[in-house]
Scaffold this motif. Structure first.
Motif, short mmCIF file in Angstrom:
data_model
loop_
_atom_site.label_atom_id
_atom_site.label_comp_id
_atom_site.label_asym_id
_atom_site.label_seq_id
_atom_site.Cartn_x
_atom_site.Cartn_y
_atom_site.Cartn_z
N ALA A 119 0.81 -1.21 0.00
CA ALA A 119 0.00 0.00 0.00
C ALA A 119 0.85 1.27 0.00
O ALA A 119 0.51 2.25 -0.69
N LEU A 120 1.96 1.28 0.76
CA LEU A 120 2.76 2.50 0.86
C LEU A 120 3.40 2.84 -0.48
O LEU A 120 3.54 4.02 -0.84
N ASN A 121 3.78 1.82 -1.26
CA ASN A 121 4.36 2.05 -2.58
C ASN A 121 3.39 2.82 -3.46
O ASN A 121 3.74 3.82 -4.10
N SER A 122 2.15 2.37 -3.46
CA SER A 122 1.13 3.04 -4.28
C SER A 122 0.85 4.45 -3.76
O SER A 122 0.71 5.40 -4.54
N THR A 123 0.80 4.61 -2.45
CA THR A 123 0.52 5.92 -1.86
C THR A 123 1.59 6.93 -2.23
O THR A 123 1.28 8.07 -2.59
N LEU A 124 2.85 6.53 -2.16
CA LEU A 124 3.95 7.44 -2.48
C LEU A 124 3.98 7.76 -3.97
O LEU A 124 4.31 8.90 -4.35
N THR A 125 3.66 6.79 -4.80
CA THR A 125 3.64 7.04 -6.25
C THR A 125 2.58 8.07 -6.60
O THR A 125 2.81 8.98 -7.41
N GLU A 126 1.43 7.95 -5.95
CA GLU A 126 0.35 8.91 -6.19
C GLU A 126 0.74 10.30 -5.70
O GLU A 126 0.40 11.32 -6.31
N ALA A 127 1.47 10.35 -4.59
CA ALA A 127 1.81 11.65 -3.98
C ALA A 127 2.94 12.36 -4.72
O ALA A 127 2.94 13.60 -4.80
N PHE A 128 3.93 11.62 -5.22
CA PHE A 128 5.13 12.26 -5.78
C PHE A 128 5.35 11.98 -7.27
O PHE A 128 6.27 12.54 -7.85
N GLY A 129 4.54 11.11 -7.86
CA GLY A 129 4.67 10.84 -9.29
C GLY A 129 5.40 9.54 -9.59
O GLY A 129 6.21 9.05 -8.79
N GLU A 130 5.12 8.98 -10.76
CA GLU A 130 5.70 7.67 -11.12
C GLU A 130 7.19 7.75 -11.40
O GLU A 130 7.86 6.71 -11.46
N HIS A 131 7.74 8.95 -11.55
CA HIS A 131 9.18 9.05 -11.83
C HIS A 131 10.03 8.69 -10.60
O HIS A 131 11.25 8.58 -10.73
N ILE A 132 9.39 8.48 -9.45
CA ILE A 132 10.17 8.05 -8.27
C ILE A 132 10.35 6.54 -8.24
O ILE A 132 10.99 6.01 -7.33
N LEU A 133 9.80 5.80 -9.23
CA LEU A 133 9.89 4.35 -9.27
C LEU A 133 11.09 3.90 -10.10
O LEU A 133 11.46 4.53 -11.10
N THR A 134 11.70 2.80 -9.70
CA THR A 134 12.73 2.15 -10.50
C THR A 134 12.05 1.30 -11.58
O THR A 134 10.82 1.17 -11.61
N ASP A 135 12.85 0.70 -12.44
CA ASP A 135 12.30 -0.11 -13.54
C ASP A 135 11.51 -1.30 -13.01
O ASP A 135 10.55 -1.75 -13.68
N ASN A 136 11.87 -1.81 -11.82
CA ASN A 136 11.14 -2.96 -11.28
C ASN A 136 10.02 -2.56 -10.33
O ASN A 136 9.44 -3.38 -9.63
#
Length: 536
Positions: free
Chosen positions: A377-394
């Motif tokens: 859940a926290l992964n999704s929450t942070l992505t929504e808050a800061f944008g998908e560019h904070i994610l690595t390729d995996n």
């Protein structure tokens, strides 16, 4: 020898031995007095009294020389150094104070602390009644004790003139007033006939000191200095003030005539006189005292050979700075230690050492990293808050990119904290309970945000790890491949060392060798075990 004679001899010997044991036991059962006053017949005996007097007194020992006057000033000046230097090695548990007020007929003696025992040089036996009546703070149940100082006088060249002045100045940090400070202050008092000005270095002047975060507040240091000065000579005027710069009033006050400095601060006196020359004032006479040598065994090469506040602060590491307050909001067991410390402070290394001692370990940084994983859940929450560019390729949170966003924007950092902290502490407390079930009596929660997030309120004690900020920046830049500015932003976004020390029960600093760090851990752990054994 007949049998009856042998029996009589045996009985006699047995009686002597029994009497000796009784006397020794009786003497050992005499309670130590808290505070004592020791009268010495001549100034030349003052240096040798500590060891003898420490058998009777456990806290404060006042020393008064009967009949000291202006003719004894050279001897007294030498005895100040001898006395306090010897006190460090012979009775370091005592707060020793040599009273410098010159004796005049009808003088009374008033001390800050009540006198429980009056000790006197055996040469003063005939004067004891007069000495008793001169002390206004003699307790109602005081004891008398005579000691022999006949062999204590030693000859030394002490014919140097001790010049006196109306206005004398000095300055220093005066952290946890020690015998080196007492020499400095006493020499100033000895040379003043009217007024002593004492500058106590304030916050902006102490940050170059070793472990300056452990230095006592300036108000407390000023109070200790004034307490000592008025005890050793209440007849002088004293102005004890917070010193904001090197000069203070000495650069432009024409009344000041003389300054007392140590060998290491002599250059400061030179600069003061240069400034006075610019202001058209006479230079100050200067009295330089030698540094008192520390008689305690040095625990590390980093410690100084002189008596110093730096040594005292280093020896506080791993010891209890403030007692724990019972936390009624959490279970009694397991006993939870919150371990605080900035990034790259060496906190994780300390945590691992405590784990080897037997503590259960909960690492909040690892918890946060685990909660960042894809699908949680926290992964999704942070992505929504800061944008998908904070994610690595995996699909994991890229902590470096996220750090660049939040550590340069306070608002973004607060948003991140509001999302991450509740999830992390909930999981941390679950792990604490699990470790308790597994049989761990002590559990350490390691968290860089321990203070800022106030998670220490969910612990029984707070332990903090500190190193100099410059060293932390250097370590972080190297470890995480950051620029110096990036590392500085991360360090400055955290609570300062001062904030953490202000709350901590115990402080560590892994700034020096492995052995020195381990000694701090051993002290802290041993004290904790003693404390836990008293809990139900």
């Amino acid at each position: 020898m007949c049998v009856s004679s042998a029996v009589q001899l045996f009985v006699l010997l047995l009686s002597i031995v029994t009497s000796y044991i009784f006397i020794m036991n009786s003497e050992s059962e005499i309670p130590m007095a808290k505070n004592g006053m020791l009268f010495v017949s001549t100034a030349a005996k003052a240096h040798s009294v500590c060891q003898k007097a420490s058998k009777y007194v456990q806290n404060m020992l006042y020393i008064k020389i009967k009949g000291n006057n202006h003719n004894t000033l050279p001897v007294l000046s030498r005895e100040i150094v001898e006395l306090y230097t010897k006190a460090t090695s012979q009775c370091s548990n005592l707060d020793v104070r040599l009273m410098i007020k010159l004796t005049e007929k009808g003088n009374t003696i008033k001390t800050k602390y009540p006198i429980d025992i009056l000790i006197y040089d055996s040469d003063l036996s005939k004067d004891i009644d007069d000495l008793k009546t001169s002390i206004t703070t003699l307790g109602p149940e005081y004891r008398l004790q005579s000691i022999d100082l006949k062999d204590s006088i030693y000859q030394s060249d002490c014919d140097d003139l001790v010049k006196t002045y109306e206005y004398v100045a000095l300055g220093g940090t005066f952290d946890r007033l020690h015998n080196g400070h007492k020499i400095l202050l006493s020499q100033a008092v000895l040379r003043s006939t009217k007024h002593v000005l004492v500058g106590v270095t304030d916050v902006n002047m102490i940050q170059s000191k070793k472990l300056w975060e452990l230095i006592e507040p300036v108000e407390k240091r000023m109070e200790a200095v004034l307490n000592f000065l008025t005890d050793i000579n209440p007849d002088l005027e004293y102005n004890v003030f917070p010193l904001q710069d090197l000069y203070g009033p000495t650069k432009d006050d024409p009344k000041i005539q003389m300054i007392v400095v140590s060998e290491e601060t002599h250059r400061g006196a030179v600069k003061i006189n240069e400034k006075r020359a610019e202001n058209g004032l006479k230079p100050l006479d200067t009295h330089v005292i030698s540094l008192a040598q520390d008689a305690q065994p040095l625990k590390h090469d980093e410690e100084e050979k002189k008596v110093s506040s730096s040594n005292q602060r280093m020896r506080l590491l791993g010891t209890l700075l403030r007692p724990p307050v019972p936390n009624l909001n959490i279970p009694d067991w397991p006993y939870v230690i919150g371990l605080a410390g900035g990034i790259a402070s060496g906190k994780s290394n300390i945590a691992e050492k405590l784990k080897k001692k037997g503590a259960g370990l909960v690492n909040c940084d690892i918890i946060a990293h685990e909660l960042y994983r894809p699908g949680l859940a926290l992964n999704s929450t942070l992505t929504e808050a800061f944008g998908e560019h904070i994610l690595t390729d995996n699909g994991e949170i890229d902590r470096r990119i996220l750090g660049q966003i939040v550590f340069s924007d306070k608002g973004q950092l607060e948003k991140l904290n509001s999302l991450v902290w509740p999830a992390v502490i909930n999981e941390a407390e679950r792990q604490v309970r699990e470790l308790g079930v597994q049989g761990h009596r002590v559990v350490v929660i390691e968290a860089a945000v321990m203070v800022r997030a106030r998670w220490y309120t969910r612990c029984h004690q707070l332990w903090a790890v500190i190193i100099p900020p410059g060293e932390a920046i250097k370590r972080l830049a190297k470890r995480n491949n950051l620029t110096e500015e990036e590392a500085r932003q991360r360090i400055e976004a955290q609570p300062s060392n001062v904030e953490q020390v202000a709350l901590a029960n115990i402080v560590f600093s892994p700034y020096w060798s492995y052995e020195y760090t381990q000694a701090q851990i051993d002290r802290a752990w041993d004290h904790l075990q003693d404390y836990l054994n008293t809990r139900k």
